[in-house]
Design a protein around this motif. Structure first.
Motif, PDB file in Angstrom:
ATOM      1  N   CYS A  34      -8.933  41.564 -45.204  1.00 25.62           N
ATOM      2  CA  CYS A  34      -9.764  40.925 -44.182  1.00 25.62           C
ATOM      3  C   CYS A  34     -10.783  39.995 -44.790  1.00 25.62           C
ATOM      4  CB  CYS A  34     -10.475  41.992 -43.344  1.00 25.62           C
ATOM      5  SG  CYS A  34      -9.343  42.942 -42.308  1.00 25.62           S
ATOM      6  N   GLY A  35     -11.315  40.333 -45.931  1.00 28.33           N
ATOM      7  CA  GLY A  35     -12.321  39.494 -46.562  1.00 28.33           C
ATOM      8  C   GLY A  35     -11.740  38.369 -47.377  1.00 28.33           C
ATOM      9  N   SER A  36     -10.476  38.498 -47.799  1.00 28.99           N
ATOM     10  CA  SER A  36      -9.907  37.500 -48.697  1.00 28.99           C
ATOM     11  C   SER A  36      -8.812  36.672 -48.075  1.00 28.99           C
ATOM     12  CB  SER A  36      -9.352  38.205 -49.949  1.00 28.99           C
ATOM     13  OG  SER A  36      -8.340  39.130 -49.584  1.00 28.99           O
ATOM     14  N   MET A  37      -8.432  36.949 -46.841  1.00 29.70           N
ATOM     15  CA  MET A  37      -7.335  36.226 -46.203  1.00 29.70           C
ATOM     16  C   MET A  37      -7.715  34.767 -45.983  1.00 29.70           C
ATOM     17  SD  MET A  37      -5.250  37.275 -42.797  1.00 29.70           S
ATOM     18  CE  MET A  37      -6.734  37.311 -41.820  1.00 29.70           C
ATOM     19  N   PRO A  38      -6.869  33.816 -46.430  1.00 24.59           N
ATOM     20  CA  PRO A  38      -7.211  32.403 -46.282  1.00 24.59           C
ATOM     21  C   PRO A  38      -7.243  31.977 -44.826  1.00 24.59           C
ATOM     22  CG  PRO A  38      -4.935  32.644 -47.016  1.00 24.59           C
ATOM     23  CD  PRO A  38      -5.563  34.006 -47.078  1.00 24.59           C
ATOM     24  N   SER A  39      -8.115  31.031 -44.529  1.00 27.40           N
ATOM     25  CA  SER A  39      -8.242  30.533 -43.163  1.00 27.40           C
ATOM     26  C   SER A  39      -8.785  29.108 -43.203  1.00 27.40           C
ATOM     27  CB  SER A  39      -9.182  31.413 -42.342  1.00 27.40           C
ATOM     28  OG  SER A  39      -9.344  30.908 -41.034  1.00 27.40           O
ATOM     29  N   THR A  40      -8.477  28.320 -42.170  1.00 25.39           N
ATOM     30  CA  THR A  40      -8.954  26.934 -42.106  1.00 25.39           C
ATOM     31  C   THR A  40     -10.329  26.820 -41.480  1.00 25.39           C
ATOM     32  OG1 THR A  40      -7.800  26.664 -39.994  1.00 25.39           O
ATOM     33  CG2 THR A  40      -6.625  25.981 -41.982  1.00 25.39           C
ATOM     34  N   GLY A  41     -10.889  27.950 -41.026  1.00 24.96           N
ATOM     35  CA  GLY A  41     -12.199  27.893 -40.398  1.00 24.96           C
ATOM     36  C   GLY A  41     -12.409  29.097 -39.504  1.00 24.96           C
ATOM     37  N   PRO A  42     -13.526  29.143 -38.793  1.00 28.28           N
ATOM     38  CA  PRO A  42     -13.821  30.291 -37.942  1.00 28.28           C
ATOM     39  C   PRO A  42     -12.880  30.385 -36.755  1.00 28.28           C
ATOM     40  CG  PRO A  42     -15.385  28.537 -37.554  1.00 28.28           C
ATOM     41  CD  PRO A  42     -14.575  28.115 -38.731  1.00 28.28           C
ATOM     42  N   SER A  43     -12.685  31.605 -36.289  1.00 26.73           N
ATOM     43  CA  SER A  43     -11.894  31.796 -35.080  1.00 26.73           C
ATOM     44  C   SER A  43     -12.735  31.443 -33.862  1.00 26.73           C
ATOM     45  CB  SER A  43     -11.422  33.251 -34.990  1.00 26.73           C
ATOM     46  OG  SER A  43     -12.541  34.114 -34.828  1.00 26.73           O
ATOM     47  N   SER A  44     -12.066  31.416 -32.719  1.00 27.18           N
ATOM     48  CA  SER A  44     -12.782  31.099 -31.488  1.00 27.18           C
ATOM     49  C   SER A  44     -13.880  32.117 -31.209  1.00 27.18           C
ATOM     50  CB  SER A  44     -11.793  31.049 -30.318  1.00 27.18           C
ATOM     51  OG  SER A  44     -12.455  30.778 -29.104  1.00 27.18           O
ATOM     52  N   ALA A 311      -4.972  27.427 -28.260  1.00 31.50           N
ATOM     53  CA  ALA A 311      -5.179  26.411 -27.225  1.00 31.50           C
ATOM     54  C   ALA A 311      -6.447  26.659 -26.418  1.00 31.50           C
ATOM     55  CB  ALA A 311      -3.976  26.345 -26.287  1.00 31.50           C
ATOM     56  N   LYS A 312      -6.952  27.891 -26.460  1.00 38.19           N
ATOM     57  CA  LYS A 312      -8.200  28.204 -25.757  1.00 38.19           C
ATOM     58  C   LYS A 312      -9.419  27.998 -26.646  1.00 38.19           C
ATOM     59  CE  LYS A 312      -6.893  32.384 -24.686  1.00 38.19           C
ATOM     60  NZ  LYS A 312      -6.928  33.748 -24.100  1.00 38.19           N
ATOM     61  N   GLY A 313      -9.203  27.550 -27.870  1.00 40.09           N
ATOM     62  CA  GLY A 313     -10.303  27.399 -28.824  1.00 40.09           C
ATOM     63  C   GLY A 313     -10.363  26.019 -29.449  1.00 40.09           C
ATOM     64  N   VAL A 314     -10.428  24.984 -28.617  1.00 35.99           N
ATOM     65  CA  VAL A 314     -10.634  23.611 -29.096  1.00 35.99           C
ATOM     66  C   VAL A 314     -12.125  23.296 -28.937  1.00 35.99           C
ATOM     67  CG1 VAL A 314     -10.045  21.183 -28.781  1.00 35.99           C
ATOM     68  CG2 VAL A 314      -8.299  22.942 -28.468  1.00 35.99           C
ATOM     69  N   PHE A 315     -12.783  22.955 -30.027  1.00 34.11           N
ATOM     70  CA  PHE A 315     -14.230  22.754 -30.027  1.00 34.11           C
ATOM     71  C   PHE A 315     -14.578  21.343 -30.473  1.00 34.11           C
ATOM     72  CE2 PHE A 315     -13.598  27.277 -30.596  1.00 34.11           C
ATOM     73  CZ  PHE A 315     -14.557  27.857 -29.782  1.00 34.11           C
ATOM     74  N   VAL A 316     -15.675  20.826 -29.911  1.00 35.13           N
ATOM     75  CA  VAL A 316     -16.272  19.562 -30.368  1.00 35.13           C
ATOM     76  C   VAL A 316     -17.700  19.883 -30.782  1.00 35.13           C
ATOM     77  CG1 VAL A 316     -16.940  17.216 -29.768  1.00 35.13           C
ATOM     78  CG2 VAL A 316     -14.832  18.182 -28.834  1.00 35.13           C
ATOM     79  N   PHE A 317     -17.978  19.749 -32.080  1.00 40.00           N
ATOM     80  CA  PHE A 317     -19.305  20.044 -32.621  1.00 40.00           C
ATOM     81  C   PHE A 317     -20.101  18.747 -32.744  1.00 40.00           C
ATOM     82  CE2 PHE A 317     -16.740  23.587 -34.032  1.00 40.00           C
ATOM     83  CZ  PHE A 317     -17.590  24.676 -33.949  1.00 40.00           C
ATOM     84  N   ARG A 318     -21.348  18.792 -32.285  1.00 40.83           N
ATOM     85  CA  ARG A 318     -22.230  17.632 -32.418  1.00 40.83           C
ATOM     86  C   ARG A 318     -23.685  18.063 -32.237  1.00 40.83           C
ATOM     87  NH1 ARG A 318     -20.760  14.948 -26.715  1.00 40.83           N
ATOM     88  NH2 ARG A 318     -18.955  14.312 -27.924  1.00 40.83           N
ATOM     89  N   VAL A 350     -13.167  23.818 -25.182  1.00 35.41           N
ATOM     90  CA  VAL A 350     -12.160  23.402 -24.204  1.00 35.41           C
ATOM     91  C   VAL A 350     -11.013  24.405 -24.223  1.00 35.41           C
ATOM     92  CG1 VAL A 350     -10.563  21.584 -23.495  1.00 35.41           C
ATOM     93  CG2 VAL A 350     -12.770  20.985 -24.521  1.00 35.41           C
ATOM     94  N   ASN A 351     -10.626  24.852 -23.056  1.00 32.49           N
ATOM     95  CA  ASN A 351      -9.470  25.737 -22.901  1.00 32.49           C
ATOM     96  C   ASN A 351      -8.307  24.911 -22.373  1.00 32.49           C
ATOM     97  OD1 ASN A 351      -7.584  27.692 -22.358  1.00 32.49           O
ATOM     98  ND2 ASN A 351      -8.748  28.692 -20.729  1.00 32.49           N
ATOM     99  N   LEU A 352      -7.393  24.536 -23.262  1.00 29.88           N
ATOM    100  CA  LEU A 352      -6.282  23.674 -22.860  1.00 29.88           C
ATOM    101  C   LEU A 352      -5.235  24.400 -22.028  1.00 29.88           C
ATOM    102  CD1 LEU A 352      -5.708  21.449 -26.022  1.00 29.88           C
ATOM    103  CD2 LEU A 352      -6.964  20.914 -23.936  1.00 29.88           C
TER     104      LEU A 352
END
Length: 405
Positions: A34-44, A311-318, A350-352
């Motif tokens: 759980c601590g070392s599993m690769p990921s592209t970023g945070p989950s939703s 698809a329920k976890g599309v984010f726009v950060f600003r 956004v929830n697509l």
């Protein structure tokens, strides 16, 4: 018979050994994966947890405000959205060709025969030739005046050339024989438009014809890039507005009349956003100002990855100005110690899977330096987790088989 029993006992022993190895490896990986599993970023769910507007966590400064993109959010964004149009400039009067300080005038005076003021010999029939006097070109001084022989100073500031020549003619009638006057604007120094493109600038003088924005673009040599990659910015005093070049070409109402001291700037892809997460390729994408919706941005990114994306976890950060947030949110951030000029970290979600979101993202405007992030699907994380667990186990069991054989 004894040899058969020994073989069976060995197979049972090896099978139990495999189970023991599997269980031990599985247990160790469960503790560390759980601590070392690769990921592209945070989950939703990870993003939602940092909604500082809804928590009393002491470390609220490092958190963001999560806002679901629904109809109410779209209405609020539309009220605070900048205007990508030049139509506001329509209400102001156009340049009329009036003479101003710094302009250079060319003045010519005719006097009918017999010329009394300008002089001229009479012939035997008692008639003579008309006399012409062309004055040296004169620049309108700081007082808005020029000097004309025989009549002295003439106030010309703010007057049309036709008005100036009629005034000079009227004053000459008392001393000249049927005088005629022509006044021409030889050099327009007071009414110019600056056109800036890719580090070079052009100074375009205005005329009474009424030059427009596209005339300024043509004076600069047009645009070298694709029209969809260019925006046109018009600056008049403190008013600054930008319009996509495509809209300027398609809508004649955007092609407004220019005024003296206007600045027209041609912007080539002045803005960009960054695509991250479960996308085809993390990248930075440029776009013309006011010319990119979230639906277009997702298309430019190559869409979502079917096997990885949530698809329920599309984010726009600003960062959003606090004053543009809903009043309830403003009060929450003010209570945290922020002032009204602060920039608040916001994540629009956004929830697509919602059909209505497919319509909203067509109106959701992507801004400069936005981050469009697609979270990994929970199933995708589970699949990666299982791969991490079972890949070494399968390899270890294979090694045991080889030893046993």
């Amino acid at each position: 018979m004894k040899g058969l029993r020994v073989c069976q006992l060995r197979n049972i022993f090896m099978a139990k050994a495999k189970v023991l190895i599997f269980n031990s490896v599985l247990a160790s990986l469960l503790l560390s994966a759980c601590g070392s599993m690769p990921s592209t970023g945070p989950s939703s769910s990870d993003v939602i947890k940092v909604d500082s507007a809804e928590t009393n966590d002491q470390n609220w400064q490092s958190k963001v405000m999560v806002v679901d993109v629904d109809d109410a959010t779209m209405q609020n964004l539309s009220l605070s959205a900048p205007s990508y149009s030049l139509r506001e400039f329509h209400s102001q009067a156009a340049y009329t060709g009036a003479v101003q300080v710094g302009d250079v005038l060319d003045i010519t005076i005719w006097e009918s025969p017999p010329a009394v003021l300008l002089g001229g010999a009479l012939n035997s029939a008692g008639s003579g030739n008309a006399q012409t006097l062309r004055l040296p070109e004169q620049m309108v001084n700081q007082s808005g005046r020029i000097s004309v022989p025989f009549i002295g100073a003439v106030n010309v500031s703010g007057k049309q050339p036709e008005v100036i020549q009629n005034e000079i003619k009227s004053r000459l009638k008392r001393m000249a024989n049927q005088p005629q006057v022509m006044v021409r604007l030889a050099q327009n120094n007071s009414a110019n438009v600056s056109v800036i493109q890719a580090g070079k600038s052009v100074r375009m003088p205005l005329t009474a014809r009424g030059e427009r924005v596209l005339d300024a673009v043509a004076a600069a040599g047009g645009v070298a890039e694709r029209v969809q990659d260019v925006s046109v910015q018009l600056t008049r005093g403190e008013l600054v507005r930008t319009v996509p070049f495509e809209r300027l070409l398609a809508d004649g109402r955007e092609n407004v009349l220019l005024h003296s001291h206007d600045v027209v700037t041609l912007l080539s892809k002045p803005m960009s956003f960054t695509a991250l997460g479960a996308v085809a390729k993390p990248q930075q994408i440029g776009f013309a100002q006011g010319n990119m919706s979230l639906s277009q941005a997702l298309g430019q990114m190559g869409g979502l990855l079917d096997r990885r994306s949530d698809a329920k976890g599309v984010f726009v950060f600003r960062y959003e100005p606090l004053a543009e947030l809903p009043m309830v949110k403003q009060e929450q951030w003010l209570a945290k110690g922020y002032d009204r000029q602060a920039l608040i970290p916001v994540a629009y979600r956004v929830n697509l899977l919602d059909v209505g979101s497919l319509l909203r993202i067509q109106r959701f405007e992507v801004k400069n330096k936005d981050i469009v992030y697609v979270a990994n699907a929970p199933l995708s994380e589970f699949q990666k987790f299982m791969q991490i667990i079972f890949s070494p186990v399968i390899g270890g069991v294979s090694s045991v088989d080889n030893i046993g054989n």
